[in-house]
Design an enzyme around this catalytic site. Structure first.
Site, PDB file in Angstrom:
ATOM      1  N   GLY B   8       0.854  -1.192   0.000  1.00  0.00           N
ATOM      2  CA  GLY B   8       0.000   0.000   0.000  1.00  0.00           C
ATOM      3  C   GLY B   8       0.885   1.235   0.000  1.00  0.00           C
ATOM      4  O   GLY B   8       1.697   1.421   0.905  1.00  0.00           O
ATOM      5  N   ARG B  81     -10.748   6.427   7.066  1.00  0.00           N
ATOM      6  CA  ARG B  81     -12.007   6.982   7.553  1.00  0.00           C
ATOM      7  C   ARG B  81     -12.390   8.267   6.857  1.00  0.00           C
ATOM      8  O   ARG B  81     -11.556   9.041   6.433  1.00  0.00           O
ATOM      9  CB  ARG B  81     -11.889   7.260   9.046  1.00  0.00           C
ATOM     10  CG  ARG B  81     -12.018   6.008   9.843  1.00  0.00           C
ATOM     11  CD  ARG B  81     -12.092   6.341  11.292  1.00  0.00           C
ATOM     12  NE  ARG B  81     -10.869   6.990  11.725  1.00  0.00           N
ATOM     13  CZ  ARG B  81     -10.778   7.703  12.831  1.00  0.00           C
ATOM     14  NH1 ARG B  81     -11.841   7.880  13.581  1.00  0.00           N
ATOM     15  NH2 ARG B  81      -9.636   8.237  13.200  1.00  0.00           N
ATOM     16  N   ASN B  94     -12.227  -3.351   4.273  1.00  0.00           N
ATOM     17  CA  ASN B  94     -10.813  -3.730   4.199  1.00  0.00           C
ATOM     18  C   ASN B  94     -10.511  -5.197   4.475  1.00  0.00           C
ATOM     19  O   ASN B  94      -9.408  -5.666   4.191  1.00  0.00           O
ATOM     20  CB  ASN B  94      -9.999  -2.867   5.182  1.00  0.00           C
ATOM     21  CG  ASN B  94      -9.990  -1.399   4.748  1.00  0.00           C
ATOM     22  OD1 ASN B  94     -10.107  -1.092   3.558  1.00  0.00           O
ATOM     23  ND2 ASN B  94      -9.863  -0.499   5.715  1.00  0.00           N
ATOM     24  N   ARG B 150       0.866   9.979  20.773  1.00  0.00           N
ATOM     25  CA  ARG B 150       0.090  11.221  20.822  1.00  0.00           C
ATOM     26  C   ARG B 150      -0.022  11.749  22.252  1.00  0.00           C
ATOM     27  O   ARG B 150       0.067  12.949  22.490  1.00  0.00           O
ATOM     28  CB  ARG B 150      -1.315  10.980  20.241  1.00  0.00           C
ATOM     29  CG  ARG B 150      -1.295  10.849  18.729  1.00  0.00           C
ATOM     30  CD  ARG B 150      -2.658  10.474  18.177  1.00  0.00           C
ATOM     31  NE  ARG B 150      -2.674  10.585  16.726  1.00  0.00           N
ATOM     32  CZ  ARG B 150      -3.481   9.886  15.930  1.00  0.00           C
ATOM     33  NH1 ARG B 150      -4.345   9.027  16.456  1.00  0.00           N
ATOM     34  NH2 ARG B 150      -3.441  10.051  14.626  1.00  0.00           N
ATOM     35  N   HIS B 174      -7.620   0.396  19.765  1.00  0.00           N
ATOM     36  CA  HIS B 174      -7.288   1.661  19.109  1.00  0.00           C
ATOM     37  C   HIS B 174      -8.592   2.285  18.629  1.00  0.00           C
ATOM     38  O   HIS B 174      -8.990   2.130  17.488  1.00  0.00           O
ATOM     39  CB  HIS B 174      -6.342   1.376  17.942  1.00  0.00           C
ATOM     40  CG  HIS B 174      -5.911   2.611  17.210  1.00  0.00           C
ATOM     41  ND1 HIS B 174      -5.378   3.704  17.842  1.00  0.00           N
ATOM     42  CD2 HIS B 174      -5.930   2.926  15.895  1.00  0.00           C
ATOM     43  CE1 HIS B 174      -5.087   4.630  16.943  1.00  0.00           C
ATOM     44  NE2 HIS B 174      -5.422   4.192  15.757  1.00  0.00           N
TER      45      HIS B 174
END
Lengths: 312, 308
Positions: B8, B81, B94, B150, B174
């Site tokens: 990808g 998304r 997916n 993060r 997640h």
């Protein structure tokens, strides 16, 4: 371009210069009383520039006037203890060297942040503070970063994990009385006590306390300089980049943790103007008692300093 | 075994390749079924090599066959998304592609370690293990390790520190239901609750919880790819250089915290060969309960099947 001066072109000073030059943040001046030595090492460094890719100037000099307007001065000059020499003789000699350095720093680099590396660290830092008459924020001792990086390495080695994922704090004086805080040691945030039994932790603490000695024993003559040089460079980076980095380092205390008038390793924030804040963390009764003991040891050194009439 | 393959070459895959080139010395093959796309991106990156001093080669390929013999395979395919949609709804889009890649990886790179980046990551990591037949220690999902990066960043920002000495632990799924562990989050070893009030910590955790959504909303047409790419590159570096990093990655649980049969993130030691050890954090009753509830949702998603 900003400027860092490293006083002392011995192994610690030269290794610090190497790491600081690699940051590419400041020109570096290496000062030593031995004629030719700083010039030779600086030239040797410059020859490696094409391979190692640093673009800053590195010069060697015997003249303190060349440190003019430095942003940071790293004080590594001093003699190492030789067999048969007592600690008092060592202290007298190194305090004398520090006094001369301090007078020149005050004269040529009056706005600099001074990072003390020479041993006995907590006493030399005090001599530098008194002789430069700098505000306390601008004289900081390199002890905690070195003792902590050793503790962190020993933990990583024992657990077979990446050393960069290990955090730990060592407080107190830079000597056998140092205080590794086991409750603040963690691996990826996981407290050490969840990963290791107490016996192993105690063993690593003991090894950390004797970390410098272990290397001296191997080398026979000479002492550690790779980790000390890297530690001095880490602190220099915090100042040059204005990081406000939260690190353990030796600072002149005025009541924090209950101590006054001594340099002692504590958590602090180091940034562009030197020490920005001393952080008071929670200590267990055992840790506080150990820190008291360490502070007493440093006080003894300060009394000796007073007998030598530094800054008086 | 040689090199890293990234399946990808959209924003996530391409940026992962870019960060690997910047930080590791391992060759990267970008694979994309869209003809020429990965070759173009790899060439663009290689043309920066003289300036950025890459110690590795990047190349592109249109066929999955190019992953043959890879040491690490990064799965970065699939739909991302759109504003307002949740990650779980992407499973239908997916799952078929990821299942096919899992079978291809098993055939072409049977000894590889796999990093799953495609969303929903926990359900697709679960699916990948099932379809590839790989041991669970060789299939790592880019789950809470991203949330934890993060959280490190917002904690560092809030305390005006560089994030270097900040560690932050997030576990679980997640998604919005991620579980942050403040006492396992430390600054130079000092636990976060000593430096910040509980209310402030909650506010930062909420910010991280919705960080992915925020980026989708702001960027409009894409989801985040810088931080995911940087974190994937860290995992690749940990694997190829056997660094034994301690990071919370998603992997199929096998009794940890009483959960089995689905992937969730827990702190683990990551080195050559994938996960060397799972470290179980001590959770309070509420945290544990939230993890169990997340596990049920991930299982339900993983069993829901993809579009034919």
């Amino acid at each position: 371009m900003r400027k860092v001066s490293v006083i002392g072109a011995g192994n610690v000073g030269a290794t610090a210069v190497y790491h600081i030059a690699r940051l590419d943040l400041a020109d570096v001046v290496m000062v030593d009383v031995v004629e030719g030595l700083p010039q030779a090492k600086a030239l040797d460094f410059r020859h490696s520039a094409p391979l190692r890719g640093f673009g800053v100037e590195v010069i060697g000099t015997n003249d303190y006037a060349d440190i003019k307007d430095s942003d940071v001065v790293v004080m590594t000059a001093g003699i190492a203890r030789k067999p048969g020499m007592d600690r008092m003789d060592l202290l007298k000699t190194n305090v004398g060297i520090a006094k001369t350095a301090a007078q020149n720093i005050a004269k040529y680099a009056p706005d600099s942040v001074v990072i003390a590396v020479t041993n006995p660290l907590d006493v030399i830092a005090m001599a530098l503070l008194r002789e430069t008459k700098f505000p306390w924020e601008r004289v900081v001792g390199m002890a905690g970063v070195l003792d902590s990086t050793r503790f962190r390495y020993f933990i990583a080695e024992a657990l077979d994990v990446w050393p960069g994922d290990v955090e730990a704090m060592v407080l107190g004086g830079h000597g056998d009385s140092m205080v590794p805080l086991t409750s603040y040691a963690s691996v990826g945030g996981i407290p050490l006590a969840e990963l290791m039994d107490k016996e192993t932790i105690d063993r690593l603490v003991a090894r950390t306390r004797k970390g410098g000695g272990e290397i001296v024993n191997y080398l026979k003559s000479g002492s550690a300089y790779y980790a000390p040089g890297a530690s001095a460079a880490r602190m220099t980076q915090a100042v040059l980049r204005g990081e406000s980095a939260l690190i353990p380092a030796s600072a002149h205390l005025t009541g924090q943790y209950g101590y006054e008038g001594i340099f002692l390793g504590v958590p602090l924030r180091l940034g562009a103007g030197g020490i920005e804040e001393i952080i008071e963390v929670e200590l267990s009764p055992e840790e506080k008692a150990a820190l008291d003991k360490s502070a007493e040891a440093v006080k003894g050194g300060v009394k000796t300093l007073e007998s030598l009439q530094v800054g008086g | 075994m040689a090199g890293v393959s990234i399946v990808g070459s959209g924003n996530v895959g391409a940026n992962t390749a870019f960060f690997i080139a910047e930080t590791c010395t391992v060759d990267v093959t970008l694979v994309d079924a869209s003809e020429g796309r990965s070759t173009g991106k790899a060439l663009d990156m290689m043309e920066a090599a003289p300036l950025r001093k890459y110690g590795a080669q990047l190349k592109g390929a249109d066929s999955i066959d190019a992953i043959e013999g890879s040491e690490v395979v990064v799965v970065a395919v699939g739909a991302v998304r759109k504003a307002g949609s949740d990650r779980a709804s992407l499973f239908a889009d997916n799952a078929q592609d990821v299942a096919q890649i899992a079978r291809d990886v098993a055939r072409l790179a049977p000894q590889s370690v796999v990093i799953v980046m495609t969303e929903p990551v926990d359900a697709l990591t679960t699916l990948f293990v099932q379809e590839s037949g790989f041991p669970r220690t060789r299939v790592l999902g880019l789950g809470a390790v991203l949330d934890s990066a993060r959280l490190r960043q917002v904690v560092a920002r809030e305390l005006s520190l560089s994030s270097e000495n900040v560690s932050a632990m997030v576990v679980g799924t997640h998604s919005e239901e991620m579980v942050a562990l403040p006492t396992y989050s430390r600054i130079s070893g000092i636990p976060l609750p000593q430096l910040m009030s509980a209310a402030e910590i909650d506010r930062l955790v909420d910010e991280v919880r919705s960080a992915g959504d925020e980026i989708v909303r702001l960027a409009g047409r894409t989801s985040s790819y810088y931080a995911p790419g940087a974190v994937a590159a860290e995992l690749v570096n940990a694997i190829v250089n056997d660094l034994k990093r301690v990071m919370p990655v998603s992997l199929l649980l096998d009794g940890e915290l009483g959960i089995s049969g689905c992937a969730l993130s827990l702190p683990a030691i990551v080195g050559r060969g994938g996960v060397a050890k799972v470290l179980e954090p001590k959770l309070d009753a509420d945290q544990k309960q939230r993890l169990v509830a997340s596990a049920e949702k991930v299982k339900a998603t993983a069993q829901s099947g993809g579009k034919k």
